[in-house]
Design a protein around this motif. Structure first.
Motif, PDB file in Angstrom:
ATOM      1  N   TYR A  43       0.821  -1.207   0.000  1.00 17.16           N
ATOM      2  CA  TYR A  43       0.000   0.000   0.000  1.00 17.16           C
ATOM      3  C   TYR A  43       0.862   1.268   0.000  1.00 17.16           C
ATOM      4  O   TYR A  43       0.633   2.177  -0.793  1.00 17.16           O
ATOM      5  N   ASP A  44       1.846   1.324   0.877  1.00 13.19           N
ATOM      6  CA  ASP A  44       2.711   2.504   0.964  1.00 13.19           C
ATOM      7  C   ASP A  44       3.553   2.701  -0.290  1.00 13.19           C
ATOM      8  O   ASP A  44       3.933   3.822  -0.610  1.00 13.19           O
ATOM      9  N   HIS A  47       0.578   3.619  -3.382  1.00 13.09           N
ATOM     10  CA  HIS A  47      -0.377   4.701  -3.112  1.00 13.09           C
ATOM     11  C   HIS A  47      -1.593   4.631  -4.053  1.00 13.09           C
ATOM     12  O   HIS A  47      -1.833   5.567  -4.829  1.00 13.09           O
ATOM     13  N   ILE A  69      -4.980  -1.398   7.087  1.00 11.25           N
ATOM     14  CA  ILE A  69      -4.703  -0.340   6.115  1.00 11.25           C
ATOM     15  C   ILE A  69      -5.434   0.939   6.512  1.00 11.25           C
ATOM     16  O   ILE A  69      -4.861   2.030   6.478  1.00 11.25           O
ATOM     17  N   ASP A  72      -3.819   2.875   9.396  1.00 11.28           N
ATOM     18  CA  ASP A  72      -2.636   3.634   8.976  1.00 11.28           C
ATOM     19  C   ASP A  72      -2.964   4.715   7.948  1.00 11.28           C
ATOM     20  O   ASP A  72      -2.262   5.714   7.847  1.00 11.28           O
ATOM     21  N   HIS A  73      -4.025   4.482   7.182  1.00 17.74           N
ATOM     22  CA  HIS A  73      -4.400   5.389   6.092  1.00 17.74           C
ATOM     23  C   HIS A  73      -5.914   5.576   6.101  1.00 17.74           C
ATOM     24  O   HIS A  73      -6.629   4.968   5.304  1.00 17.74           O
ATOM     25  N   GLU A  75      -7.767   7.623   4.908  1.00 12.64           N
ATOM     26  CA  GLU A  75      -8.294   8.115   3.631  1.00 12.64           C
ATOM     27  C   GLU A  75      -8.399   7.010   2.578  1.00 12.64           C
ATOM     28  O   GLU A  75      -8.912   7.245   1.474  1.00 12.64           O
ATOM     29  N   ALA A  76      -7.932   5.811   2.889  1.00 11.08           N
ATOM     30  CA  ALA A  76      -7.932   4.705   1.920  1.00 11.08           C
ATOM     31  C   ALA A  76      -9.353   4.374   1.467  1.00 11.08           C
ATOM     32  O   ALA A  76     -10.292   4.391   2.269  1.00 11.08           O
TER      33      ALA A  76
END
Length: 120
Positions: A43-44, A47, A69, A72-73, A75-76
């Motif tokens: 994922y990192d 993006h 995910i 950590d993110h 906005e995913a």
């Protein structure tokens, strides 16, 4: 350039099917992961604008992977893709923060509609 899509599914057949269905759709597959651990690591690096996530996979399942995910993110944009629709998976995916749920087997229009909904 189209929206960047990461496919997370342990079936290589599904990856090929998605590539065919998404041709000329505005979505470009930039990564394919066969398990949750690989998806979290990728994922990192890639993006993606949106992720399709199978639920039943070896190792960490798709619901737990999506949760990691999203922690950590936040906005995913995650779209769950699964044949599990009767066991509360849709409710759990919604509670985790998945943007949409697509039932397997799916058609092009259903998939594209869910992906567009996820990216807003």
């Amino acid at each position: 350039m189209g929206k960047r899509l990461m496919v997370v599914d342990d079936s290589p057949v599904l990856e090929l099917e998605m590539r065919c269905l998404l041709e000329d759709s505005g979505f470009e597959i930039v990564a394919c992961c066969q398990n949750g651990e690989e998806a979290i690591a990728q994922y990192d690096k890639v993006h993606p604008d949106v992720v399709t996530m199978d639920i039943v996979m070896p190792g960490i399942d798709g619901l737990e992977t999506a949760q990691v995910i999203l922690e950590d993110h936040p906005e995913a944009n995650i779209v769950m893709v699964s044949s599990l629709v009767c066991d509360g998976s849709m409710n759990e995916a919604d509670a985790i923060g998945a943007k949409a749920f697509v039932c397997k087997p799916f058609e092009r229009n259903n998939l594209i509609t869910a992906l567009e909904k996820a990216v807003g």
